[in-house]
Scaffold this active site. Structure first.
Site, PDB file in Angstrom:
ATOM      1  N   ARG A   1       1.762  -9.325   4.000  1.00 54.61           N
ATOM      2  CA  ARG A   1       2.757  -8.531   3.267  1.00 54.61           C
ATOM      3  C   ARG A   1       3.018  -7.170   3.900  1.00 54.61           C
ATOM      4  O   ARG A   1       4.129  -6.649   3.818  1.00 54.61           O
ATOM      5  CB  ARG A   1       2.320  -8.353   1.824  1.00 54.61           C
ATOM      6  CG  ARG A   1       2.385  -9.674   1.074  1.00 54.61           C
ATOM      7  CD  ARG A   1       2.196  -9.424  -0.372  1.00 54.61           C
ATOM      8  NE  ARG A   1       2.271 -10.644  -1.145  1.00 54.61           N
ATOM      9  CZ  ARG A   1       2.160 -10.669  -2.457  1.00 54.61           C
ATOM     10  NH1 ARG A   1       1.986  -9.554  -3.120  1.00 54.61           N
ATOM     11  NH2 ARG A   1       2.232 -11.796  -3.111  1.00 54.61           N
TER      12      ARG A   1
ATOM     13  N   ASP B   1       7.766  -1.252 -15.422  1.00 54.37           N
ATOM     14  CA  ASP B   1       7.006  -1.827 -14.308  1.00 54.37           C
ATOM     15  C   ASP B   1       6.713  -0.680 -13.341  1.00 54.37           C
ATOM     16  O   ASP B   1       7.379   0.355 -13.376  1.00 54.37           O
ATOM     17  CB  ASP B   1       7.820  -2.923 -13.607  1.00 54.37           C
ATOM     18  CG  ASP B   1       6.940  -3.888 -12.804  1.00 54.37           C
ATOM     19  OD1 ASP B   1       6.639  -4.979 -13.299  1.00 54.37           O
ATOM     20  OD2 ASP B   1       6.539  -3.514 -11.666  1.00 54.37           O
TER      21      ASP B   1
END
Ligand SMILES: C[S@@+](CC[C@H](N)C(=O)[O-])C[C@H]1O[C@@H](n2cnc3c(N)ncnc32)[C@H](O)[C@@H]1O
Length: 276
Positions: A32, A141
């Site tokens: 990632r 979030d």
């Protein structure tokens, strides 16, 4: 990526997002972040770690957190929670709203919005005129990229699949670019406010909620962080308010005593004076 780089990244993720990356996840961290390292034209993970550690504006730190969080979600995921909301929680709340009361629901790790829209669609299925009353859903979030997607409210045909045809027809509009994508209409979107909030940071929240969804996020936290989160979140529930958690999660620590089990991974907050 050296073991020292991994240790630095692990420490930063724990401190800044509460996320616990065990050594077993080295491959995932590598794949990632390698994209960020390349994109920034850096020669090593060491350089990347220095950049994040000395990043006064927090820009790359935010990118790193976004890259290492898992945003998998879908509409009406764990459908029993939405059935519980519709059948056990909303009847009382609809009556309350129609009588001039305030109704607040929280999707506390909302990813790209599917959870919050599923809550809103559940509300609209029993109260199609919810917009005319004081009914609101807060969707938060840590990752601004997913929040932007949620606020935009555009989803492709495959993502929309779990929504019944009648709800889709009523509350979504086709984009008409041949892609099959649809956008949540104004009435649906106006029920939800998307805001950035770190669950291990400070919460600018003053008032309580009648239902909180905190699903599939604490699995990324260690035990102490989970306990601390439940201890902060439970007081934000009104008496008899509902707490929904992910299928592989459980409430731990002192907050457990404040909650009663009310179904699969579903809790109600004990009314004051209600005995254990
Ligand atoms: C797997 S998704 C779950 C989405 C949704 N709740 C569901 O169950 O489908 C986990 C979300 O938690 C968010 N997250 C991770 N750490 C967080 C934190 N410290 N504060 C707020 N959100 C966080 C991630 O950005 C991600 O969008």
């Amino acid at each position: 990526m050296t073991s020292h780089d991994l240790a630095v990244i692990t420490r930063i993720m724990q401190k800044e997002a509460g996320i616990s990356l065990s050594g077993a996840k080295a491959n995932l961290v590598y794949s990632r972040l390698a994209k960020r390292v390349r994109k920034l034209g850096l020669r090593s993970f060491g350089e990347y770690c220095s950049l994040v550690e000395n990043d006064a504006g927090g820009q790359e730190l935010g990118e790193m957190i976004a890259a290492l969080t898992t945003n998998v979600t879908r509409f009406f995921r764990e459908p029993h929670h939405f059935e519980h909301l519709r059948e056990r929680v909303l009847p009382g709340l609809v009556a309350q709203a129609r009588a001039g009361g305030r109704v607040r629901l929280w999707s506390s790790a909302c990813s790209s919005g599917q959870e919050a829209y599923s809550m809103a669609l559940t509300v609209l299925s029993v109260m199609p005129d919810a917009n005319r009353y004081d009914v609101k859903i807060l969707a938060t979030d840590i990752d601004p990229n997913v929040l932007a997607a949620g606020a935009e409210g555009i989803y492709d045909a495959a993502a929309l699949e779990p929504i019944s045809v009648s709800l889709r027809k009523t509350w979504f509009l086709p984009i008409n670019d041949g892609s099959g994508r649809m956008r949540a209409n104004d009435d649906l979107r106006s029920l939800i406010s998307f805001r950035k909030l770190n669950l291990i940071g400070s919460w600018p929240i003053q008032r309580k909620f009648q239902a909180i969804f905190c699903r599939n996020v604490v699995i990324y936290f260690d035990g102490d962080t989970q306990e601390a989160l439940w201890s902060r979140m439970t007081p934000l529930l009104e008496d008899n308010g509902a707490l929904y958690i992910g299928h592989s999660e459980r409430v731990s620590g002192p907050a457990e005593a404040l909650l009663v089990n009310d179904g699969i991974t579903t809790y109600r907050k004990r009314r004051s004076g209600e005995l254990e």
